[in-house]
Design a protein around this motif. Structure first.
Motif, PDB file in Angstrom:
ATOM      1  N   GLY A 203      32.378  25.571  14.567  1.00  0.00           N
ATOM      2  CA  GLY A 203      31.722  26.906  13.643  1.00  0.00           C
ATOM      3  C   GLY A 203      32.238  28.059  14.566  1.00  0.00           C
ATOM      4  N   GLN A 204      31.526  29.125  14.330  1.00  0.00           N
ATOM      5  CA  GLN A 204      32.028  30.254  15.013  1.00  0.00           C
ATOM      6  C   GLN A 204      30.954  30.497  16.034  1.00  0.00           C
ATOM      7  OE1 GLN A 204      33.615  34.050  13.344  1.00  0.00           O
ATOM      8  NE2 GLN A 204      31.642  34.997  14.045  1.00  0.00           N
ATOM      9  N   SER A 205      31.643  30.663  17.383  1.00  0.00           N
ATOM     10  CA  SER A 205      30.537  30.609  18.757  1.00  0.00           C
ATOM     11  C   SER A 205      31.338  31.253  19.633  1.00  0.00           C
ATOM     12  CB  SER A 205      30.280  29.102  18.917  1.00  0.00           C
ATOM     13  OG  SER A 205      31.106  28.346  19.410  1.00  0.00           O
ATOM     14  N   LYS A 206      30.676  31.083  20.761  1.00  0.00           N
ATOM     15  CA  LYS A 206      31.487  31.648  22.242  1.00  0.00           C
ATOM     16  C   LYS A 206      32.264  30.775  22.585  1.00  0.00           C
ATOM     17  CE  LYS A 206      27.906  34.933  23.996  1.00  0.00           C
ATOM     18  NZ  LYS A 206      26.854  35.357  25.271  1.00  0.00           N
ATOM     19  N   ILE A 207      33.458  31.345  23.308  1.00  0.00           N
ATOM     20  CA  ILE A 207      34.614  30.274  23.732  1.00  0.00           C
ATOM     21  C   ILE A 207      34.083  30.298  25.292  1.00  0.00           C
ATOM     22  CG2 ILE A 207      37.001  30.550  24.402  1.00  0.00           C
ATOM     23  CD1 ILE A 207      37.147  32.614  21.994  1.00  0.00           C
ATOM     24  N   PRO A 208      34.159  29.038  25.534  1.00  0.00           N
ATOM     25  CA  PRO A 208      33.686  28.666  27.034  1.00  0.00           C
ATOM     26  C   PRO A 208      34.581  28.964  27.914  1.00  0.00           C
ATOM     27  CG  PRO A 208      34.279  26.704  25.532  1.00  0.00           C
ATOM     28  CD  PRO A 208      34.396  27.830  24.926  1.00  0.00           C
ATOM     29  N   TYR A 209      34.653  30.416  28.319  1.00  0.00           N
ATOM     30  CA  TYR A 209      35.597  30.877  29.238  1.00  0.00           C
ATOM     31  C   TYR A 209      34.871  31.703  30.181  1.00  0.00           C
ATOM     32  CZ  TYR A 209      39.541  33.049  31.739  1.00  0.00           C
ATOM     33  OH  TYR A 209      40.616  33.513  32.485  1.00  0.00           O
ATOM     34  N   GLY A 210      34.872  31.393  31.478  1.00  0.00           N
ATOM     35  CA  GLY A 210      34.117  32.501  32.444  1.00  0.00           C
ATOM     36  C   GLY A 210      32.726  32.092  32.538  1.00  0.00           C
ATOM     37  N   PHE A 211      32.048  33.192  33.172  1.00  0.00           N
ATOM     38  CA  PHE A 211      30.308  33.269  33.247  1.00  0.00           C
ATOM     39  C   PHE A 211      29.822  34.281  32.751  1.00  0.00           C
ATOM     40  CE2 PHE A 211      26.310  34.074  35.294  1.00  0.00           C
ATOM     41  CZ  PHE A 211      25.938  32.957  35.354  1.00  0.00           C
TER      42      PHE A 211
END
Length: 472
Positions: A203-211
């Motif tokens: 779905g639409q969610s945060k992209i797992p990049y960074g902190f």
């Protein structure tokens, strides 16, 4: 008075006068002439018999204990019968459980929470004709702004599926109209195992990049994310499929780092891998290429209780920027190379803390002449120091902080992908007098480009930033 009445009265008088104990025995005599009652023999006295004083109720029980026990047993059974009938009535009136389930619908497990942020930014000195792409209330002739007004609806549908929906009621349309509703998150987590170690998020969610990108704005100390990290992903979100691997002990730790107020990022896996459109949240895809992302992070707790986390992440894809004003794209493909690799390290504030990130990469960037978008390098990051005071003179939690951020690259999501050279300082505090209210105030020295208008000139401005946040 009849003789019978007189005799009864005299018997009671004699008994009360001579009885010295509860079981006193009396021998009574009656005068045959006067009909008087005596306790001793004498002339003309006829013996009536031997009499004993008793408690009527006690004697009745002692004389017939079986009948008393039977009566008590009958009363007890009647009481139990009434209680059983009441329980049967309640069961009969209750709704029948659904077939094949636990008896609870998804609505029964829904949780609702949210927060609202009201901001004000006052220019203290320097350039006034400015604009900040992360905060519309920064600039001349601006006052209060509702920066975010969000509600989160989440819950479980069975053992293998959970959902998360978050609209924002303080978004802005293209014509400048504010405080409109727009979807931020809408996804489901499919658990591949019952222990929730392996899961797919679709779905639409945060992209797992960074902190910092993954930190909720509800928990982050600084009001805005650093440009160097945030420029990778518009609104930190996109539409895609992500795999997360989180061992059970790390699930507990990620949850603790958020619930305890230590400013954790949440559970985005110890390891993550995914594919997404690459055009940003709520935007249509404009090329045939997907972006790939992967992230590894590892939190560890030392013997003294201090928690440290470090990790690495990378992004690979192609990006097609929007163009206007005669600017052309120097690209032979359906977009420009869009690559990044980033590092993060966090010493959680217990009470002193440090947080730092840095990334390097390549992507589309407007050339110095302002005529052509071409591929160029980028780099930047930030470092932040903080100190968490758990009991601020009996008035909640106080966290003073200082932050420096740097970025030398382009903002690919802005029209024409203009260059942005950033070197900002921020110093202030976050104060949480109670869980429901947070107040943030700090001085910010801005040194960056105005990306709102051509020719994207540099500006230097000092501002006082204030924010009041409600948690519910």
């Amino acid at each position: 008075m009849t003789h019978k009445t007189m005799v009864a009265a005299m018997m009671l008088t004699a008994v009360s006068a001579t009885a010295t104990a509860e079981t006193q025995v009396l021998e009574l005599y009656v005068d045959s002439a006067t009909k008087q009652i005596f306790s001793e023999p004498g002339p003309n006295r006829v013996k009536m018999g031997i009499f004993r004083s008793v408690d009527t109720e006690t004697e009745a029980k002692s004389e017939n204990p079986a009948s008393i026990e039977l009566a008590e047993l009958r009363q007890s059974l009647e009481l139990k019968q009434r209680e059983l009938e009441e329980k049967l009535d309640k069961i009969a009136m209750a709704p029948a459980p659904k077939q094949g389930g636990s008896g609870k619908s998804w609505a029964d497990t829904m949780k609702v929470r949210g927060y609202m942020q009201v901001r004000s930014n006052s220019i203290l000195g320097g350039d006034k004709q400015i604009a900040h792409q992360a905060d519309r209330s920064i600039g001349d002739n601006t006052n209060f702004l509702i920066r975010r007004m969000r509600l989160v609806f989440s819950g479980d549908i069975g053992e293998r599926l959970s959902y998360y929906i978050q609209p924002d009621f303080a978004s802005r349309s293209g014509d400048g109209t504010g405080n409109i509703a727009q979807l931020r998150d809408a996804y489901g987590d499919i658990y591949l195992t019952k222990d929730k170690v392996h899961r797919l998020r679709i779905g639409q969610s945060k992209i797992p990049y960074g902190f910092e990108n993954l930190q909720s704005s509800q928990n982050r100390i600084a009001l805005d994310r650093a440009d160097a990290m945030n420029s990778c992903c518009k609104d930190e979100r996109d539409l895609g499929v992500f795999y997360y691997y989180t061992p059970a002990d790390k699930q507990d730790m990620f949850k603790y780092l958020v619930d305890s107020g230590l400013k954790g990022s949440g559970n985005y896996g110890m390891f993550a891998f995914g594919a997404y459109n690459g055009t940003g949240a709520n935007r249509s895809e404009n090329n045939d290429n997907l972006h790939l992302v992967s992230r590894f992070t590892y939190p560890v707790k030392f013997e003294n209780g201090q928690i440290f986390e470090a990790g690495i992440a990378g992004i690979y894809g192609t990006f097609k920027p929007s163009l206007s004003g005669g600017v052309v794209a120097d690209s032979r493909t359906d977009g420009f190379k869009d690559q990044r690799i980033g590092l993060h390290a966090v010493l959680y504030p217990q009470p002193f803390g440090l947080q730092a990130e840095w990334n390097w990469g390549r992507g589309p960037s407007l050339n110095d002449a302002g005529t052509v978008v071409e591929e160029a390098s980028l780099n930047g990051g930030y470092i932040q120091a903080m100190y968490r005071i758990k009991d601020f003179y009996g008035y909640g939690i106080m966290t003073p902080f200082i932050k420096w951020q740097y970025f030398d690259g382009a903002q690919k999501f802005e029209t024409n992908a203009p260059q942005n050279s950033v070197s900002d300082w921020e110093a202030g505090f976050e104060w949480q007098p109670m869980p429901e209210i947070e107040f943030t105030a700090y001085y910010s020295k801005l040194d960056r480009n105005n990306l709102a208008t051509v020719p994207y000139a540099k500006y230097n401005t000092d501002i006082l930033r204030l924010q009041l946040q409600y948690n519910f």
